[in-house]
Write a protein that holds these residues in place. Structure first.
Motif, PDB file in Angstrom:
ATOM      1  N   HIS A 173       2.632  31.412  39.212  1.00 51.75           N
ATOM      2  CA  HIS A 173       1.913  31.217  37.952  1.00 51.75           C
ATOM      3  C   HIS A 173       0.428  31.528  38.061  1.00 51.75           C
ATOM      4  N   TYR A 174      -0.127  31.562  39.272  1.00 54.10           N
ATOM      5  CA  TYR A 174      -1.496  32.000  39.524  1.00 54.10           C
ATOM      6  C   TYR A 174      -2.550  31.241  38.713  1.00 54.10           C
ATOM      7  N   LYS A 175      -2.432  29.920  38.726  1.00 49.30           N
ATOM      8  CA  LYS A 175      -3.406  29.086  38.017  1.00 49.30           C
ATOM      9  C   LYS A 175      -4.241  28.215  38.958  1.00 49.30           C
ATOM     10  N   ASP A 176      -3.725  27.946  40.152  1.00 48.23           N
ATOM     11  CA  ASP A 176      -4.380  26.999  41.059  1.00 48.23           C
ATOM     12  C   ASP A 176      -4.869  27.698  42.321  1.00 48.23           C
ATOM     13  N   ASN A 177      -6.155  27.475  42.652  1.00 51.18           N
ATOM     14  CA  ASN A 177      -6.710  27.973  43.906  1.00 51.18           C
ATOM     15  C   ASN A 177      -6.516  26.924  45.004  1.00 51.18           C
ATOM     16  N   GLU A 178      -5.760  27.269  46.028  1.00 47.93           N
ATOM     17  CA  GLU A 178      -5.507  26.328  47.105  1.00 47.93           C
ATOM     18  C   GLU A 178      -6.645  26.292  48.114  1.00 47.93           C
ATOM     19  N   SER A 179      -6.788  25.142  48.764  1.00 45.59           N
ATOM     20  CA  SER A 179      -7.726  24.965  49.864  1.00 45.59           C
ATOM     21  C   SER A 179      -6.941  24.557  51.098  1.00 45.59           C
ATOM     22  N   GLU A 180      -7.513  24.804  52.266  1.00 45.94           N
ATOM     23  CA  GLU A 180      -6.857  24.441  53.517  1.00 45.94           C
ATOM     24  C   GLU A 180      -7.862  23.794  54.463  1.00 45.94           C
ATOM     25  N   ILE A 181      -7.341  22.986  55.369  1.00 44.21           N
ATOM     26  CA  ILE A 181      -8.142  22.403  56.446  1.00 44.21           C
ATOM     27  C   ILE A 181      -7.718  23.099  57.732  1.00 44.21           C
ATOM     28  N   LEU A 182      -8.619  23.891  58.294  1.00 41.53           N
ATOM     29  CA  LEU A 182      -8.273  24.747  59.422  1.00 41.53           C
ATOM     30  C   LEU A 182      -8.798  24.239  60.760  1.00 41.53           C
ATOM     31  N   GLY A 183      -9.795  23.365  60.718  1.00 43.60           N
ATOM     32  CA  GLY A 183     -10.397  22.916  61.972  1.00 43.60           C
ATOM     33  C   GLY A 183     -11.302  23.972  62.573  1.00 43.60           C
ATOM     34  N   VAL A 184     -12.148  24.577  61.759  1.00 37.81           N
ATOM     35  CA  VAL A 184     -13.029  25.652  62.229  1.00 37.81           C
ATOM     36  C   VAL A 184     -14.099  25.084  63.162  1.00 37.81           C
ATOM     37  N   PHE A 188      -0.899  34.397  26.684  1.00 33.52           N
ATOM     38  CA  PHE A 188      -2.128  33.951  27.341  1.00 33.52           C
ATOM     39  C   PHE A 188      -1.777  33.203  28.621  1.00 33.52           C
ATOM     40  N   ARG A 189      -1.549  33.953  29.671  1.00 31.17           N
ATOM     41  CA  ARG A 189      -1.256  33.383  30.979  1.00 31.17           C
ATOM     42  C   ARG A 189      -1.752  34.349  32.049  1.00 31.17           C
ATOM     43  N   PRO A 190      -1.862  33.900  33.299  1.00 30.29           N
ATOM     44  CA  PRO A 190      -2.458  34.753  34.339  1.00 30.29           C
ATOM     45  C   PRO A 190      -1.721  36.061  34.576  1.00 30.29           C
ATOM     46  N   ILE A 191      -0.388  36.055  34.536  1.00 33.99           N
ATOM     47  CA  ILE A 191       0.350  37.305  34.715  1.00 33.99           C
ATOM     48  C   ILE A 191       0.347  38.081  33.409  1.00 33.99           C
ATOM     49  N   ASP A 192      -0.063  39.328  33.496  1.00 37.50           N
ATOM     50  CA  ASP A 192      -0.100  40.175  32.305  1.00 37.50           C
ATOM     51  C   ASP A 192       1.320  40.619  31.968  1.00 37.50           C
ATOM     52  N   ASN A 193       1.756  40.365  30.758  1.00 40.83           N
ATOM     53  CA  ASN A 193       3.112  40.730  30.353  1.00 40.83           C
ATOM     54  C   ASN A 193       3.340  42.236  30.353  1.00 40.83           C
ATOM     55  N   ARG A 194       2.246  43.002  30.392  1.00 38.66           N
ATOM     56  CA  ARG A 194       2.384  44.459  30.403  1.00 38.66           C
ATOM     57  C   ARG A 194       2.597  45.010  31.809  1.00 38.66           C
ATOM     58  N   ALA A 195       2.342  44.194  32.828  1.00 43.91           N
ATOM     59  CA  ALA A 195       2.441  44.664  34.215  1.00 43.91           C
ATOM     60  C   ALA A 195       3.887  44.952  34.587  1.00 43.91           C
ATOM     61  N   THR A 196       4.094  45.992  35.363  1.00 43.28           N
ATOM     62  CA  THR A 196       5.444  46.395  35.728  1.00 43.28           C
ATOM     63  C   THR A 196       5.901  45.812  37.062  1.00 43.28           C
TER      64      THR A 196
END
Length: 614
Positions: A499-510, A288-296
């Motif tokens: 590990h693909y668990k955290d969604n990052e945010s950024e400060i771009l100065g738009v 039970f984790r984000p990466i599927d153990n079946r993926a090649t």
């Protein structure tokens, strides 16, 4: 007549001998694998101690007052040694990874409207920044960071001495699972320069990391021989030989052909590693984790584990959700459905700068994002305020400017609607509640999966899928333009590998508008939700899959073309265009892309178009 004992004694003896032989074979296999694991443990200990000695040497130089420019060669050498033990160090010491080689950013894990303790960055990336940009810190800070890193690794050394890999449960999979994750780390973070943003020393470091993985293969050679997998062993060795050839041919960071390295080395190795794990019957420590153990490999259609992001999704709930998604009953005046703002031919966006408020009073606060692949996230909305799709769904329905609906009233109406009775019966045993409604809508959104673009076809083997400009564009994206250091493969968004668990945010100065590049947009982003200063003007890093059909761009929709977006980044974001924003996480240095490079970059991004709803 002979007694049954005499008659069956030979059979019993044969059976016993057969069982003993099986047991003997198994014992012998265990010994061979144990010996290999012991050797890996010794190699890891040697490399870890070597890393510690390099840290101590740098520490000694700092104590003697050696200044930053003279420290850089020793630091780069230390980082390359780190790469020799990275795959097991980051696997075994997963709780310390951020303090060893995490991004140089302050974080706060804001959770359920409760600010957590602010975490300041530490480790190799902080040290790199202090060495290459000494004006941004002090010499004392540099001293403290090196001492902290020395203490962390010294503790790891002590722990390694008392907790052998060989004594770890399922030690073989510890080695090979760490091996597999390192390949993903190299592809997404290593060759892109993510963890060496100042020195761009990623190619020598990649060589060091790959050499370390090859040592694992060589150590396991007796296991390959015993399991009659000599051909498989030779295939792995040949791929590492190819890796060395390509890395040695590389001239510099910008010109390195990452696409060739990925398709000719990393992807075949990822597939090879998965096959080794399967053939040797090693059991993954966790399913039970984000990466599927079946993926090649990284761009396998099953790379991400659907059950991790959306447990229990059913075709019945998806069918129901699709009907609800297209039904205007959720809006207060019956004029708007979810599909009104998420249009199939526009990549499940709406093609507008910002959509209109339900009451016609003006425009909504933010641009409408695509819903394609939205299910593979751990945070939702531009400001990351929702942790589950179901929460986002209800938020949108209740928002007076978006839908203006009331789920309680909608539930009552659905309970009286015969056209929905069978669908709810199939999906939820006829139960119609806020929970089942939001889950059905969320499951439909989760079904909107998009992983079959021309680029995907290319990396899966169709070499005719991309032209030279598009291939060069990928290399610019993953190299000189530094796009891949925020838009991580395979989703090309802010979901952080490996590990693909955290969604990052950024400060771009738009900016507030394209024709006002030096005026900051007043949308405070995550700050509106968290009220934390470090979150002012921070927005979630969205996907660029299907970006060719989801214009306009940025959270406020100010750029109508990809060319404008590329120019914004090329100039160094808001800071580079005169906006006063010290907290900007995007480097303000210009990328100095040529017009041809910009064109190739745009051409590559358009190859990520794949609209499964058409």
């Amino acid at each position: 007549m002979k007694s049954w004992r005499v008659k069956y004694i030979p059979v019993i003896l044969v059976s016993v001998l057969f069982i003993l032989s099986i047991s003997s074979v198994k014992d012998r296999a265990d010994v061979i694998e144990m010996n290999s694991a012991e050797k890996i443990g010794i190699l890891y200990a040697d490399n870890l101690n070597h890393f510690l000695r390099k840290i101590e040497a740098l520490d000694s130089m700092v104590r003697q007052g050696v200044r930053e420019p003279e420290l850089i060669p020793a630091f780069l050498e230390m980082r390359e040694v780190f790469k020799t033990c990275e795959f097991l160090l980051c696997y075994i010491e997963s709780d310390e990874v951020r303090r060893i080689n995490g991004a140089n950013l302050i974080t706060n894990a804001y959770h359920h409207k409760t600010p957590m303790e602010e975490k300041h960055p530490h480790g190799l990336q902080v040290i790199e920044d202090l060495l290459f940009n000494p004006e941004e810190g002090t010499y004392e800070e540099l001293k403290k960071e090196i001492v902290l890193l020395r203490e962390i690794i010294a503790t790891s050394v002590q722990r390694r001495e008392s907790d052998s890999i060989v004594r770890a449960k399922e030690y073989n999979i510890v080695v090979w699972d760490a091996f597999r994750l390192e390949l993903f780390r190299i592809e997404t973070l290593g060759i892109t320069g993510f963890d060496v943003p100042e020195s761009l020393n990623s190619l020598p470091e990649t060589m060091a990391a790959m050499n370390s993985l090859e040592e694992v293969v060589q150590v396991y050679e007796p296991v390959f021989k015993y399991k009659k997998a000599k051909k498989q062993f030779k295939e792995g060795v040949a791929l590492f030989r190819k890796s060395r050839e390509l890395l040695q041919q590389a001239v510099d960071f910008d010109s390195f052909d990452r696409l060739e390295f990925i398709t000719e080395v990393l992807h075949p190795l990822e597939k090879w590693t998965k096959q080794v794990i399967d053939d040797f019957a090693y059991t993954y420590p966790v399913n039970f984790r984000p990466i599927d153990n079946r993926a090649t490999f990284l761009y396998d259609t099953t790379f991400l584990n659907t059950d991790f992001f959306a447990p229990g999704i059913k075709p019945e709930s998806v069918r129901l959700g699709k009907k609800l998604f297209n039904d205007p009953l959720f809006s207060a005046d019956g004029s708007r459905s979810c599909a009104s703002c998420h249009i199939s031919e526009k990549g499940m966006a709406d093609g507008m700068v910002r959509n209109t408020a339900l009451d016609g009073s003006g425009l909504l606060k933010r641009n409408t994002p695509t819903l394609l692949n939205a299910g593979f996230q751990t945070r939702f909305f531009y400001d990351s305020r929702a942790k589950r799709l179901e929460i986002q769904v209800v938020d949108v329905i209740h928002n007076p400017l978006e839908m203006g609906g009331n789920v309680t009233e909608i539930t009552a109406r659905l309970q009286q609607d015969s056209s929905y009775a069978q669908l709810f019966k199939e999906a939820y045993n006829g139960i119609i509640t806020k929970t089942t409604i939001s889950n059905a809508l969320a499951d439909y959104v989760r079904s909107l999966v998009s992983f079959n673009s021309r680029f995907d076809k290319y990396v899966r083997g169709d070499k005719s899928a991309l032209n030279e400009s598009e291939k060069n564009g990928f290399n610019i994206f993953s190299g000189k333009a530094k796009c891949a250091t925020c838009h991580f493969a395979p989703l090309f968004n802010g979901l952080l590998p490996p590990h693909y668990k955290d969604n990052e945010s950024e400060i771009l100065g738009v900016p507030v508008a394209a024709d006002q590049p030096d005026v900051l947009d007043d949308d405070l982003g995550k700050f509106d939700n968290t009220k934390l200063e470090l979150h002012k003007y921070a927005f979630k890093t969205t996907t660029i899959r299907n970006v060719g059909i989801t214009a306009p761009y940025m959270h406020n929709g100010i750029y109508s073309t990809l060319e404008e977006v590329v120019d914004f980044y090329d100039k160094g974001g808001g800071l580079g265009q005169g906006i006063d924003l010290p907290s900007q996480t995007l480097p303000d240095a210009q990328l100095q892309l040529t017009e041809t490079e910009k064109k190739d970059l745009v051409n590559f991004m358009k190859t990520l178009t794949d609209n499964p709803q058409e």
